[in-house]
Motif scaffolding. Structure first.
Motif, PDB file in Angstrom:
ATOM      1  N   UNK A  25       0.824  -1.206   0.000  1.00 37.28           N
ATOM      2  CA  UNK A  25       0.000   0.000   0.000  1.00 37.28           C
ATOM      3  C   UNK A  25       0.859   1.258   0.000  1.00 37.28           C
ATOM      4  N   UNK A  26       2.027   1.193   0.639  1.00 29.04           N
ATOM      5  CA  UNK A  26       2.950   2.335   0.626  1.00 29.04           C
ATOM      6  C   UNK A  26       3.404   2.627  -0.802  1.00 29.04           C
ATOM      7  N   UNK A  27       3.682   1.592  -1.557  1.00 29.56           N
ATOM      8  CA  UNK A  27       4.090   1.773  -2.952  1.00 29.56           C
ATOM      9  C   UNK A  27       2.942   2.297  -3.807  1.00 29.56           C
ATOM     10  N   UNK A  28       1.751   1.759  -3.585  1.00 36.26           N
ATOM     11  CA  UNK A  28       0.580   2.207  -4.350  1.00 36.26           C
ATOM     12  C   UNK A  28       0.283   3.671  -4.045  1.00 36.26           C
ATOM     13  N   UNK A  29       0.389   4.052  -2.774  1.00 33.03           N
ATOM     14  CA  UNK A  29       0.136   5.455  -2.426  1.00 33.03           C
ATOM     15  C   UNK A  29       1.155   6.377  -3.090  1.00 33.03           C
ATOM     16  N   UNK A  30       2.379   5.910  -3.267  1.00 36.62           N
ATOM     17  CA  UNK A  30       3.381   6.703  -3.990  1.00 36.62           C
ATOM     18  C   UNK A  30       2.999   6.915  -5.437  1.00 36.62           C
ATOM     19  N   UNK A  72      -8.715  11.822  -2.172  1.00 35.23           N
ATOM     20  CA  UNK A  72      -7.909  10.649  -2.488  1.00 35.23           C
ATOM     21  C   UNK A  72      -6.431  10.969  -2.563  1.00 35.23           C
ATOM     22  N   UNK A  73      -6.103  12.084  -3.197  1.00 39.10           N
ATOM     23  CA  UNK A  73      -4.694  12.485  -3.305  1.00 39.10           C
ATOM     24  C   UNK A  73      -4.132  12.818  -1.925  1.00 39.10           C
ATOM     25  N   UNK A  74      -4.894  13.556  -1.126  1.00 31.23           N
ATOM     26  CA  UNK A  74      -4.425  13.909   0.211  1.00 31.23           C
ATOM     27  C   UNK A  74      -4.365  12.686   1.125  1.00 31.23           C
ATOM     28  N   UNK A  75      -5.278  11.730   0.927  1.00 29.64           N
ATOM     29  CA  UNK A  75      -5.240  10.489   1.707  1.00 29.64           C
ATOM     30  C   UNK A  75      -3.989   9.690   1.360  1.00 29.64           C
ATOM     31  N   UNK A  76      -3.645   9.632   0.075  1.00 33.48           N
ATOM     32  CA  UNK A  76      -2.421   8.940  -0.335  1.00 33.48           C
ATOM     33  C   UNK A  76      -1.193   9.626   0.263  1.00 33.48           C
ATOM     34  N   UNK A  77      -1.206  10.948   0.278  1.00 38.56           N
ATOM     35  CA  UNK A  77      -0.101  11.693   0.864  1.00 38.56           C
ATOM     36  C   UNK A  77       0.018  11.398   2.360  1.00 38.56           C
ATOM     37  N   UNK A  81       3.159   9.415   3.976  1.00 41.27           N
ATOM     38  CA  UNK A  81       3.968  10.110   4.979  1.00 41.27           C
ATOM     39  C   UNK A  81       4.119   9.270   6.239  1.00 41.27           C
ATOM     40  N   UNK A  82       3.003   8.729   6.733  1.00 41.05           N
ATOM     41  CA  UNK A  82       3.054   7.924   7.956  1.00 41.05           C
ATOM     42  C   UNK A  82       3.898   6.667   7.733  1.00 41.05           C
ATOM     43  N   UNK A  83       3.707   5.995   6.606  1.00 44.55           N
ATOM     44  CA  UNK A  83       4.497   4.798   6.315  1.00 44.55           C
ATOM     45  C   UNK A  83       5.971   5.153   6.110  1.00 44.55           C
ATOM     46  N   UNK A  84       6.244   6.295   5.535  1.00 41.17           N
ATOM     47  CA  UNK A  84       7.624   6.734   5.351  1.00 41.17           C
ATOM     48  C   UNK A  84       8.304   7.023   6.680  1.00 41.17           C
ATOM     49  N   UNK A  85       7.565   7.617   7.610  1.00 37.12           N
ATOM     50  CA  UNK A  85       8.117   7.863   8.945  1.00 37.12           C
ATOM     51  C   UNK A  85       8.430   6.535   9.632  1.00 37.12           C
ATOM     52  N   UNK A  86       7.570   5.547   9.416  1.00 41.88           N
ATOM     53  CA  UNK A  86       7.830   4.200   9.972  1.00 41.88           C
ATOM     54  C   UNK A  86       9.157   3.657   9.425  1.00 41.88           C
ATOM     55  N   UNK A  87       9.383   3.840   8.133  1.00 43.11           N
ATOM     56  CA  UNK A  87      10.636   3.361   7.542  1.00 43.11           C
ATOM     57  C   UNK A  87      11.837   4.113   8.116  1.00 43.11           C
ATOM     58  N   UNK A  88      11.690   5.409   8.341  1.00 47.56           N
ATOM     59  CA  UNK A  88      12.787   6.175   8.936  1.00 47.56           C
ATOM     60  C   UNK A  88      13.095   5.693  10.348  1.00 47.56           C
ATOM     61  N   UNK A  89      12.032   5.391  11.111  1.00 52.61           N
ATOM     62  CA  UNK A  89      12.224   4.873  12.471  1.00 52.61           C
ATOM     63  C   UNK A  89      12.913   3.510  12.424  1.00 52.61           C
ATOM     64  N   UNK A  90      12.500   2.676  11.467  1.00 51.86           N
ATOM     65  CA  UNK A  90      13.146   1.368  11.343  1.00 51.86           C
ATOM     66  C   UNK A  90      14.607   1.513  10.899  1.00 51.86           C
ATOM     67  N   UNK A  91      14.917   2.533  10.115  1.00 53.91           N
ATOM     68  CA  UNK A  91      16.308   2.781   9.714  1.00 53.91           C
ATOM     69  C   UNK A  91      17.181   3.147  10.912  1.00 53.91           C
ATOM     70  N   UNK A  92      16.553   3.675  11.978  1.00 55.25           N
ATOM     71  CA  UNK A  92      17.295   3.991  13.199  1.00 55.25           C
ATOM     72  C   UNK A  92      17.457   2.765  14.092  1.00 55.25           C
TER      73      UNK A  92
END
Length: 125
Positions: A25-30, A72-77, A81-92
Motif C-alpha cells: 500500500x505504501x508503494x501504491x500510495x506513492x 484521495x490524493x491527500x489520503x495517499x499523501x 507520509x506515515x508509512x515513510x516515517x515508519x521506515x525512517x524509524x526502522x532505519x534507526x
C-alpha cells in the motif's frame, strides 16, 4: 533443485501478513501521489492564472467528485507520509524485529486512518 514443488498461482488464496500489505500500500500510495501532484499543480496554476479561473476552480471543487479526487490524493499523501516515517524509524534500528514490524504496521494503519478521516472532515467542513 526439486522441480515438483507445489505452485500456488491463485492470488485470492494467498494470505499476506500485515507488514506486506502496508508495504504494498505504501508503494501504491506513492503512485497515486505521482498522478495527484499533476492534478494539484494544475489546480495551483488555475487558481493563480486569473480571478475568473480561480472562481471556475472554486466552483469545480464544490462538486463531490472533485472533492473525492482531492481527498484521495491527500489520503495517499497522509498514508505515504506515515508509512515513510515508519521506515525512517526502522532505519534507526527501532522495530526491526518481526513483532516490531507487525506492531509498526498496525500503528501505520491506525494513524493513517485517523489522518485520512480528519482530512475528509476538513474538506467537508
Amino acid at each position: 533443485m526439486k522441480k515438483d514443488r507445489p505452485v500456488n498461482l491463485d492470488i485470492s488464496t494467498i494470505s499476506l501478513p500485515v507488514t506486506a500489505l502496508v508495504s504494498i500500500t505504501h508503494r501504491v500510495s506513492g503512485l497515486i501521489m505521482l498522478g495527484g501532484v499533476l492534478v494539484l499543480l494544475w489546480m495551483l496554476d488555475s487558481s493563480l492564472a486569473s480571478e475568473q479561473s480561480f472562481n471556475e476552480l472554486k466552483q469545480t471543487l464544490s462538486h463531490p467528485i472533485a472533492l473525492l479526487i482531492v481527498w484521495g490524493v491527500l489520503a495517499a499523501l497522509a498514508y505515504h507520509t506515515v508509512a515513510g516515517i515508519r521506515h525512517l524509524i526502522m532505519d534507526m534500528g527501532i522495530g526491526e524485529t518481526l513483532e516490531g514490524g507487525r506492531t509498526g504496521a498496525k500503528i501505520v494503519i491506525a494513524l493513517s486512518a485517523i489522518a485520512i478521516l480528519a482530512i475528509g472532515g476538513f474538506l467537508l467542513w
